[in-house]
Design a protein around this motif. Structure first.
Motif, short mmCIF file in Angstrom:
data_model
loop_
_atom_site.label_atom_id
_atom_site.label_comp_id
_atom_site.label_asym_id
_atom_site.label_seq_id
_atom_site.Cartn_x
_atom_site.Cartn_y
_atom_site.Cartn_z
N TRP A 89 -4.14 7.19 5.49
CA TRP A 89 -4.63 6.68 4.21
C TRP A 89 -4.78 7.89 3.29
O TRP A 89 -5.30 8.93 3.70
CB TRP A 89 -5.98 6.00 4.39
N ASP A 129 0.82 -1.21 0.00
CA ASP A 129 0.00 0.00 0.00
C ASP A 129 0.86 1.26 0.00
O ASP A 129 0.49 2.28 -0.59
CB ASP A 129 -0.93 0.01 1.22
N TYR A 188 -1.06 4.41 -1.44
CA TYR A 188 -2.38 4.42 -0.84
C TYR A 188 -2.30 4.88 0.62
O TYR A 188 -3.31 5.26 1.21
CB TYR A 188 -3.02 3.03 -0.90
N ARG A 217 -8.30 -0.75 0.13
CA ARG A 217 -7.13 -1.07 0.95
C ARG A 217 -7.46 -0.75 2.41
O ARG A 217 -8.03 0.31 2.70
CB ARG A 217 -5.91 -0.26 0.50
#
Length: 343
Positions: free
Chosen positions: A227, A201, A206, A257
């Motif tokens: 995030w 991620d 992300y 995610r």
């Protein structure tokens, strides 16, 4: 993305208004817009003055800004990734679980051992087992590239960063990279323990880690997890100079995610965590300068609206021997030395 202080937001808006008048348009490419949102205000002010003096300059440079997400994301394409990572990424994006398999990373065993010992062999975000530290600065950016039409058309990442950030800011990043004469793969400061899902991620932008505070004795480093929301536009779209970035506040995930801690709690944006070391000399903490660089670049990648298919096209060099571009490194060192004499 997190909300600027009102005075900084007002100043940035004023500068963007001036840029719009100089360009005689109110829309720019999404990636250029992302760069304008993240860059240092003083660097942005200098850039706007240059554009006001020569508007055509911006039209040429905007294409260089468009390359920045591709250049930074080479850490996902060329460093420490194997077929296992591809499988993990595919499973993760579809929401299924994958086992904590290991990937082959290009790093010094001693540096990796130090980072593992420092972080307790656990992911600093989830607290789950982690045996393979992740690179903060992508070592692929220190490698000379094969001469291809694609690679030859890409600008130098430092030239772009010097337009977006203060010289002193960029110099801090370079100095962190230059700290070891043996190469970045021997530096535990460039490593941080992350579980495979967080690792993927992070390289896909992300999520990101905002450095907050390093204690004077360098034994504690406070970071904030975020995030990064996915924008509705793509890098090829044109957006208003005055579009407000989406907020990452209180997000529990993004783009399918998400992350769960060892005690089965969702990791949310704004989660503050502290990295500690018992000995800052033998087991140094991750570099706050390199984390700051990764924080800025990750925001630009995500704000640009870049998705995996938008970031392809660079030569993958999974099996390329780990060689540094020594000429470029010597030039950076000379820059650092010259600046040190001036101050």
């Amino acid at each position: 993305m997190l909300g600027l202080p009102e005075i900084d937001k007002s100043h940035r808006t004023e500068l963007l208004m001036r840029l719009g008048r100089a360009l005689q348009k109110q829309e720019v490419s999404a990636t250029f817009w992302a760069c304008l949102q993240v860059g240092d205000l003083s660097a942005l002010e200098r850039f706007v003055r240059e554009v006001e003096a020569s508007p055509r300059l911006c039209k040429v440079l905007s294409h260089s800004f468009d390359a920045l997400p591709r250049l930074w994301r080479q850490k996902a394409l060329g460093e420490g990734f194997s077929d296992i990572d591809t499988e993990l990424s595919s499973n993760h994006s579809s929401g299924s679980q994958a086992s904590d398999k290991l990937w082959t990373a290009t790093m010094s065993p001693s540096a990796a051992d130090i980072a593992r010992s420092r972080d307790g062999k656990k992911c600093v975000i989830t607290g789950t087992t982690c045996l393979n530290p992740s690179q903060i600065f992508p070592l692929s950016l220190l490698k000379p590239k094969a001469t291809t039409d694609i690679n030859g058309s890409l600008p130098n990442i430092w030239e772009i960063l010097n337009l977006l950030f203060d010289y002193e800011h960029v110099l801090q990043w370079k100095s962190a990279i230059l700290q070891s004469p043996d190469g970045m793969d021997t530096v535990p400061e460039n490593l941080i323990c992350l579980c495979p899902m967080i690792h993927i991620d992070w390289v896909d932008a992300y999520c990101a880690f905002k450095p907050l505070y390093l204690s004077p004795d360098r034994r504690e480093l406070t970071l904030e997890f975020h995030w990064l929301p996915t924008e509705t536009h793509s890098p090829r779209d044109h957006v208003s100079l005055f579009k407000s970035p989406s907020s990452s506040k209180n997000l529990q995930g993004t783009g399918n995610r998400y992350a769960i801690t060892a005690d089965l709690k969702l990791v949310k944006s704004g989660h503050v965590f502290v990295l500690k070391t018992h000995n800052p000399v033998t087991h140094p903490l991750p570099s706050i300068a390199l984390l700051d660089m990764a924080w800025k670049l990750s925001q630009i990648v995500r704000l640009s609206g870049a998705r995996d298919e938008d970031l392809g096209g660079l030569q993958k060099d999974y099996n390329t021997p780990h060689l540094y571009n020594l000429q470029a490194i010597r030039e950076w060192a000379a820059e650092s030395s010259s600046y040190a004499h001036k101050v």
